[in-house]
Write a protein that holds these residues in place. Structure first.
Motif, PDB file in Angstrom:
ATOM      1  N   ASP A   1      11.547  50.930  58.768  1.00  0.00           N
ATOM      2  CA  ASP A   1      12.839  51.193  57.712  1.00  0.00           C
ATOM      3  C   ASP A   1      12.402  50.933  56.347  1.00  0.00           C
ATOM      4  O   ASP A   1      12.643  51.698  55.425  1.00  0.00           O
ATOM      5  CB  ASP A   1      13.990  50.401  58.152  1.00  0.00           C
ATOM      6  CG  ASP A   1      14.357  50.444  59.569  1.00  0.00           C
ATOM      7  OD1 ASP A   1      13.853  51.615  60.107  1.00  0.00           O
ATOM      8  OD2 ASP A   1      15.159  49.911  60.187  1.00  0.00           O
ATOM      9  N   LEU A   2      11.937  49.514  55.872  1.00  0.00           N
ATOM     10  CA  LEU A   2      11.559  49.432  54.568  1.00  0.00           C
ATOM     11  C   LEU A   2      10.580  49.821  54.171  1.00  0.00           C
ATOM     12  O   LEU A   2      10.675  50.798  52.937  1.00  0.00           O
ATOM     13  CB  LEU A   2      11.506  47.753  54.473  1.00  0.00           C
ATOM     14  CG  LEU A   2      11.679  47.269  53.047  1.00  0.00           C
ATOM     15  CD1 LEU A   2      12.829  47.657  52.355  1.00  0.00           C
ATOM     16  CD2 LEU A   2      11.339  45.695  52.959  1.00  0.00           C
ATOM     17  N   PHE A   3       9.502  49.654  54.694  1.00  0.00           N
ATOM     18  CA  PHE A   3       8.295  50.219  53.941  1.00  0.00           C
ATOM     19  C   PHE A   3       7.844  51.699  54.327  1.00  0.00           C
ATOM     20  O   PHE A   3       7.555  52.441  53.563  1.00  0.00           O
ATOM     21  CB  PHE A   3       6.834  49.374  54.585  1.00  0.00           C
ATOM     22  CG  PHE A   3       6.675  48.226  53.760  1.00  0.00           C
ATOM     23  CD1 PHE A   3       5.443  48.261  52.651  1.00  0.00           C
ATOM     24  CD2 PHE A   3       7.217  46.911  53.578  1.00  0.00           C
ATOM     25  CE1 PHE A   3       5.439  46.984  51.792  1.00  0.00           C
ATOM     26  CE2 PHE A   3       7.150  45.887  52.952  1.00  0.00           C
ATOM     27  CZ  PHE A   3       6.002  45.960  52.234  1.00  0.00           C
TER      28      PHE A   3
ATOM     29  N   ASN B   1       6.872  53.257  50.904  1.00  0.00           N
ATOM     30  CA  ASN B   1       5.619  54.007  50.857  1.00  0.00           C
ATOM     31  C   ASN B   1       5.845  55.439  50.578  1.00  0.00           C
ATOM     32  O   ASN B   1       5.057  55.770  49.677  1.00  0.00           O
ATOM     33  CB  ASN B   1       5.081  53.684  52.346  1.00  0.00           C
ATOM     34  CG  ASN B   1       4.325  52.342  52.739  1.00  0.00           C
ATOM     35  OD1 ASN B   1       4.086  51.613  51.495  1.00  0.00           O
ATOM     36  ND2 ASN B   1       3.793  52.070  53.585  1.00  0.00           N
ATOM     37  N   PRO B   2       6.888  56.085  51.172  1.00  0.00           N
ATOM     38  CA  PRO B   2       7.288  57.363  50.489  1.00  0.00           C
ATOM     39  C   PRO B   2       7.443  57.503  48.898  1.00  0.00           C
ATOM     40  O   PRO B   2       7.191  58.308  48.344  1.00  0.00           O
ATOM     41  CB  PRO B   2       8.583  57.900  51.424  1.00  0.00           C
ATOM     42  CG  PRO B   2       8.441  56.910  52.685  1.00  0.00           C
ATOM     43  CD  PRO B   2       7.907  55.764  52.154  1.00  0.00           C
ATOM     44  N   ALA B   3       8.174  56.485  48.697  1.00  0.00           N
ATOM     45  CA  ALA B   3       8.291  56.471  47.030  1.00  0.00           C
ATOM     46  C   ALA B   3       7.267  56.488  46.217  1.00  0.00           C
ATOM     47  O   ALA B   3       6.816  56.912  45.364  1.00  0.00           O
ATOM     48  CB  ALA B   3       9.525  55.344  46.656  1.00  0.00           C
ATOM     49  N   PHE B   4       6.218  55.530  47.015  1.00  0.00           N
ATOM     50  CA  PHE B   4       4.996  55.163  46.104  1.00  0.00           C
ATOM     51  C   PHE B   4       4.176  56.272  46.095  1.00  0.00           C
ATOM     52  O   PHE B   4       3.588  56.646  45.012  1.00  0.00           O
ATOM     53  CB  PHE B   4       4.434  53.899  46.728  1.00  0.00           C
ATOM     54  CG  PHE B   4       3.239  53.364  46.133  1.00  0.00           C
ATOM     55  CD1 PHE B   4       3.302  52.840  44.872  1.00  0.00           C
ATOM     56  CD2 PHE B   4       1.771  53.828  46.498  1.00  0.00           C
ATOM     57  CE1 PHE B   4       2.354  52.358  44.037  1.00  0.00           C
ATOM     58  CE2 PHE B   4       0.855  53.259  46.033  1.00  0.00           C
ATOM     59  CZ  PHE B   4       1.017  52.550  44.721  1.00  0.00           C
ATOM     60  N   ASN B   5       4.150  57.181  47.308  1.00  0.00           N
ATOM     61  CA  ASN B   5       3.227  57.960  47.637  1.00  0.00           C
ATOM     62  C   ASN B   5       3.827  59.255  46.549  1.00  0.00           C
ATOM     63  O   ASN B   5       3.001  59.875  46.153  1.00  0.00           O
ATOM     64  CB  ASN B   5       3.471  58.589  49.140  1.00  0.00           C
ATOM     65  CG  ASN B   5       2.404  58.006  50.046  1.00  0.00           C
ATOM     66  OD1 ASN B   5       1.470  57.168  49.599  1.00  0.00           O
ATOM     67  ND2 ASN B   5       2.612  57.808  51.263  1.00  0.00           N
ATOM     68  N   ALA B   6       5.018  59.312  46.610  1.00  0.00           N
ATOM     69  CA  ALA B   6       5.522  60.416  45.685  1.00  0.00           C
ATOM     70  C   ALA B   6       5.224  60.048  44.302  1.00  0.00           C
ATOM     71  O   ALA B   6       4.927  60.946  43.428  1.00  0.00           O
ATOM     72  CB  ALA B   6       7.254  60.657  45.894  1.00  0.00           C
TER      73      ALA B   6
ATOM     74  N   ALA C   1      -2.668  54.804  47.519  1.00  0.00           N
ATOM     75  CA  ALA C   1      -1.640  55.437  48.447  1.00  0.00           C
ATOM     76  C   ALA C   1      -1.920  56.329  49.748  1.00  0.00           C
ATOM     77  O   ALA C   1      -3.336  56.023  50.074  1.00  0.00           O
ATOM     78  CB  ALA C   1      -0.553  56.446  47.534  1.00  0.00           C
ATOM     79  N   GLY C   2      -1.222  56.922  50.343  1.00  0.00           N
ATOM     80  CA  GLY C   2      -1.676  57.653  51.444  1.00  0.00           C
ATOM     81  C   GLY C   2      -1.793  56.974  52.662  1.00  0.00           C
ATOM     82  O   GLY C   2      -1.406  55.815  52.726  1.00  0.00           O
TER      83      GLY C   2
ATOM     84  N   THR D   1      -0.276  51.296  50.608  1.00  0.00           N
ATOM     85  CA  THR D   1       0.421  51.809  51.640  1.00  0.00           C
ATOM     86  C   THR D   1      -0.274  51.438  53.097  1.00  0.00           C
ATOM     87  O   THR D   1       0.461  51.354  54.232  1.00  0.00           O
ATOM     88  CB  THR D   1       0.423  53.169  51.650  1.00  0.00           C
ATOM     89  OG1 THR D   1      -0.874  53.715  51.076  1.00  0.00           O
ATOM     90  CG2 THR D   1       1.432  53.850  50.569  1.00  0.00           C
ATOM     91  N   LEU D   2      -1.447  50.826  52.817  1.00  0.00           N
ATOM     92  CA  LEU D   2      -1.811  50.254  54.465  1.00  0.00           C
ATOM     93  C   LEU D   2      -2.191  48.804  54.074  1.00  0.00           C
ATOM     94  O   LEU D   2      -1.500  48.008  55.117  1.00  0.00           O
ATOM     95  CB  LEU D   2      -3.386  50.858  54.412  1.00  0.00           C
ATOM     96  CG  LEU D   2      -3.920  50.497  55.882  1.00  0.00           C
ATOM     97  CD1 LEU D   2      -3.431  51.164  57.075  1.00  0.00           C
ATOM     98  CD2 LEU D   2      -5.625  50.560  55.761  1.00  0.00           C
ATOM     99  N   GLY D   3      -2.985  48.206  53.220  1.00  0.00           N
ATOM    100  CA  GLY D   3      -3.291  46.912  52.963  1.00  0.00           C
ATOM    101  C   GLY D   3      -1.746  45.956  52.740  1.00  0.00           C
ATOM    102  O   GLY D   3      -1.521  45.008  53.641  1.00  0.00           O
ATOM    103  N   LEU D   4      -1.199  46.317  51.996  1.00  0.00           N
ATOM    104  CA  LEU D   4       0.007  45.453  51.559  1.00  0.00           C
ATOM    105  C   LEU D   4       1.140  45.745  52.609  1.00  0.00           C
ATOM    106  O   LEU D   4       1.872  44.801  53.325  1.00  0.00           O
ATOM    107  CB  LEU D   4       0.690  45.920  50.279  1.00  0.00           C
ATOM    108  CG  LEU D   4      -0.339  45.322  49.092  1.00  0.00           C
ATOM    109  CD1 LEU D   4       0.408  45.627  47.799  1.00  0.00           C
ATOM    110  CD2 LEU D   4      -0.775  43.990  49.266  1.00  0.00           C
TER     111      LEU D   4
END
Lengths: 695, 68
Positions: free
Chosen positions: A352-354, A359-364, A385-386, A392-395
């Motif tokens: 839900d959160l990430f 993540n979608p917001a960061f990717n965008a 990202a991605g 988006t993966l590590g954190l």
């Protein structure tokens, strides 16, 4: 945190004359000297702390690497120098620590010697009391840990004992400062020269007499000793007759003629005695101590047993202890860490959160800032990202998957730790562990291994033999999942459809397979690695209610350490993957894993990534499995979880293994673990598939 | 001079000097500047050391209490 004071500089040669060494010994001042002595772990340091306060000097004893702590005590305006000596069992030293403790007693003229004694084990402690009394220094015996002695129903007649050994005997509990006022008053009285001569120089009510030949030799040796040893004449003569090497050497350097004469007397005594003088002296002292304990220590006929004692017995007895372990594992690990942490909390954070918001917001955002689909913009975007980005993966792995699981695990772990349950677990499994070449002591690294295998591998140092250390290192690498791995696996498997008594069948199979591998591998390894199992003995601390403050502090401390350790690695893992993808190396490594993962284990090819991550960090691999779970069937998930649990230790653990056990052993362990993991995984996969089970 | 404090081993219940625990446990970290564990001199168990910030707060409140 330690430093040498001015008086401590310029280490002297061990063979220096007594006065010179005494003047340069740690903390040497003109103040009356109070020396704390006693066996290791009887509360000397706590007493020292109570007497001296927070600021002390820690320095190496001249000519040695043994650290001695000294400080000052102020009692009613009078100042004393207090020295905390290393633990000693006898005045006939075996270790460097004991040697230093004895040198302080003999070479410096203490105004008072405080013998700290564990009141529960008086008979074991009194021989040193007698030796100290024979040295002739003013002596104060502190019966420490009286609360524990009282808890087991012991009653000690301190006044009677004091009269019998001719030295002040006081009861105390140094940790709670009970009896400290009387100890301080006694120091003031005895060390400041305000005592009666009878109390200052210990005199046994019934003088301790040895065999006739030994007594005659004591007298003759004592006559030949230098004048400055006059106070300790009898005690030093006894040490010389027992051929204490260092004391003989000191005499040789101080007075060579006396030394030659004494050596001749000692040799004569040795020749003429029916048994060794050392043995005869020790045996006589032991008899007297036994007699003193019989007179002054009352044992309870039926010891009082409170609720904590009863619970403690239940936790140790195999019939009740095993169900208690299972209940603890079920409620603490399965329900709390696995189902709640790995299921509910991770589900919310990761999906839900990430997955849904961050993540979608960061990717965008990254796509807007770096829109190009090739070139440096593309690769920079892919770095952060991605699917494999640092954020988006590590954190995400670190904060959405590992953080909640590890936090809850450490909370549960700290509750158990603070309750005093672990030593009982050690006693309970001692018999089982003996069958795999270990003993209850191995519980410490193995339990810590459920927290982190890297730290646990280092903790194997506490085991007594090389064989035990090797076996435990092997089992830690093979069949002990780390906390995050355990939490993720429990969270994944707990979702299985088939259940027994509310527990997922897939989880039970995973537990059974890993447990079986642990026992079989341990049994086999214990037969192959030569050597005898060591004995295990430990004093059980009382069971207690965990204190919220303690539990929270320990949990926070562990989380802080854990994240300081993993965050850089998680970021590094993302970078490695990014570089690997950029160069094609990542694909190459995956292509090596894929045949094993797909062909042998029957898993989707994407699962190969989890195994590759798993070698980087176990928890990273487990977190990878979490994101892959929707693509796998129940059987595939179980096979992946079993194989990943048994799979290679992570890089950090491997490096520590190499440091502790060497290249040969570490490579052999890694090879065995790799083979066993894939063999067991393949066997389980074949069995489950052929039986047509759905989980 | 060293700032001495005592701690209790979570495994065997032994009370020992924090500094002694620090000295015997300092070599296990690969990253992160040390695991900051205190090794019990009696049983060898590695106890987590209280984070500095918490210790500071505890001392602050402890002092406040003493003043009160």
């Amino acid at each position: 945190m330690s430093e040498r004071g001015e008086t401590l500089s310029g280490p002297l040669a061990a063979d220096g004359v007594l006065e010179r060494e005494a003047a340069a010994a740690p903390g040497a001042t003109s103040l009356p000297l109070v020396v704390l002595v006693g066996n290791p772990n009887v509360g000397k340091s706590v007493m020292f702390h109570n007497l001296t306060g927070r600021y002390v000097t820690v320095s190496n004893y001249p000519g040695t690497t043994v650290e001695v702590t000294s400080g000052q005590a102020r009692i009613e305006g009078k100042r004393f120098e207090v020295v905390d000596t290393p633990g000693m069992y006898s005045l006939l030293p075996i270790s460097d620590e004991e040697r230093v403790a004895r040198r302080i007693l003999i070479e410096r003229e203490p105004a008072l010697v405080i013998h700290m004694v564990d009141a529960k084990n008086l008979e074991r402690m009194l021989p040193l009391t007698l030796q100290l009394a024979e040295l002739g220094h003013p002596l104060l015996v502190v019966l420490n840990m009286m609360d524990e002695a009282e808890r087991v129903g012991l009653r000690i007649d301190a006044a009677g004992l004091s009269e019998a050994i001719g030295a002040r005997v006081l009861e105390a509990v140094a940790t709670s400062r009970r009896g400290m006022e009387r100890v301080r008053a006694a120091i003031l009285e005895l060390a400041a020269g305000e005592s009666s001569p009878a109390l200052a120089a210990p005199q046994l009510a019934t003088p301790l007499r040895y065999e006739q030949g030994i007594e005659a030799a004591i007298e003759r040796v004592a006559e030949r000793l230098p004048a400055r040893w006059s106070r300790s004449r009898r005690g030093i003569a006894l040490l010389l007759l027992q051929q204490g090497e260092e004391i003989t050497r000191l005499l040789r350097e101080t007075d060579p003629a006396a030394a030659a004469s004494v050596e001749q007397l000692t040799a004569e005594l040795e020749r003429e005695s029916r048994r060794s003088p050392t043995y005869a002296i020790a045996s006589r002292r032991q008899d007297l101590c036994r007699g003193l304990c019989a007179r002054f220590v009352a044992h309870p006929s039926a010891p009082h047993r409170g609720l904590a004692d009863r619970l403690s017995e239940l936790a140790i007895s195999p019939w009740t202890g095993v169900p208690i372990v299972l209940a603890v594992l079920y409620l603490g690990l399965y329900r709390f860490v696995g189902t709640f942490g790995g299921g509910t909390v991770v589900g919310w954070l990761e999906k839900d959160l990430f997955g849904g918001i961050i993540n979608p917001a960061f990717n965008a955002l990254m796509l807007r800032l770096l829109p190009a689909q090739s070139g440096w913009q593309h690769w920079t975007r892919e770095l952060v990202a991605g699917d494999y980005g640092v954020v988006t993966l590590g954190l995400t792995y670190a904060f959405a998957i590992v953080l909640p699981i590890v936090s809850l695990f450490f909370l549960f772990f700290s509750v158990l730790e603070d309750s005093g349950y672990f030593p009982r677990l050690a006693m309970l499994v001692d018999r089982l562990f003996k069958r795999i070449g270990l003993n209850g002591r191995a519980v410490i690294p193995l339990v810590l291994g459920v927290g982190c295998g890297t730290m646990a591998t280092l903790v194997t140092r506490i085991q007594e033999t090389k064989r035990e250390r090797l076996l435990t290192t092997f089992l830690l690498a093979l069949a002990v999942p780390c906390s995050a791995q355990f939490g993720v696996i429990t969270g994944l498997l707990a979702k299985g459809r088939a259940t027994v008594l509310g527990v997922s069948v897939a989880f039970l199979i995973w537990l059974g397979v890993v447990g079986l591998v642990f026992i079989l591998a341990g049994r086999l390894a214990s037969r192959l690695v030569p050597g005898e199992p060591a004995m295990f003995y430990m004093e059980l601390p009382p069971l207690r209610w965990p204190r919220l403050g303690n539990v929270l502090v320990k949990t926070l401390a562990r989380m802080k350490w854990y994240f300081a350790e993993i965050l850089p690695l998680f970021v590094a893992a993302s970078l490695f993957i990014w570089v690997g993808r950029l160069t094609g190396l990542f694909e190459l490594l995956l292509s090596l894993f894929r045949p094993l993962v797909v062909g042998i284990l029957g898993l989707p090819s994407a699962a190969a990534e989890s195994f590759l991550y798993g070698f980087f960090r176990r928890d990273f691999g487990a977190a990878g499995l979490f994101t892959l779970a929707p693509q796998m069937s129940g059987v595939q998930l179980l096979v992946a979880c079993v194989t990943l649990t048994l799979f290679m230790p992570c890089i950090a653990q491997f490096l520590v293994m190499r440091k502790e056990r060497g290249w040969r052993a570490s490579l052999a362990i890694a090879a065995i673990v790799f083979t066993v993991a894939f063999s067991v995984g393949a066997l389980l996969s074949a069995l489950l598939r052929s039986s047509g089970v759905t989980l | 001079m060293s700032d001495r404090a005592l701690t209790t081993c979570g495994y065997c219940g032994h009370r020992f000097d924090v500094e002694e625990g620090r000295r015997s446990c300092h070599a296990c970290s690969l990253v992160g500047g040390g695991c900051r564990s205190l090794r019990c001199p009696r049983c060898g168990y590695e106890n987590p050391e209280e984070p500095r910030a918490l210790g500071w707060l505890r001392r602050l409140f402890g002092r406040e209490k003493e003043r009160a």
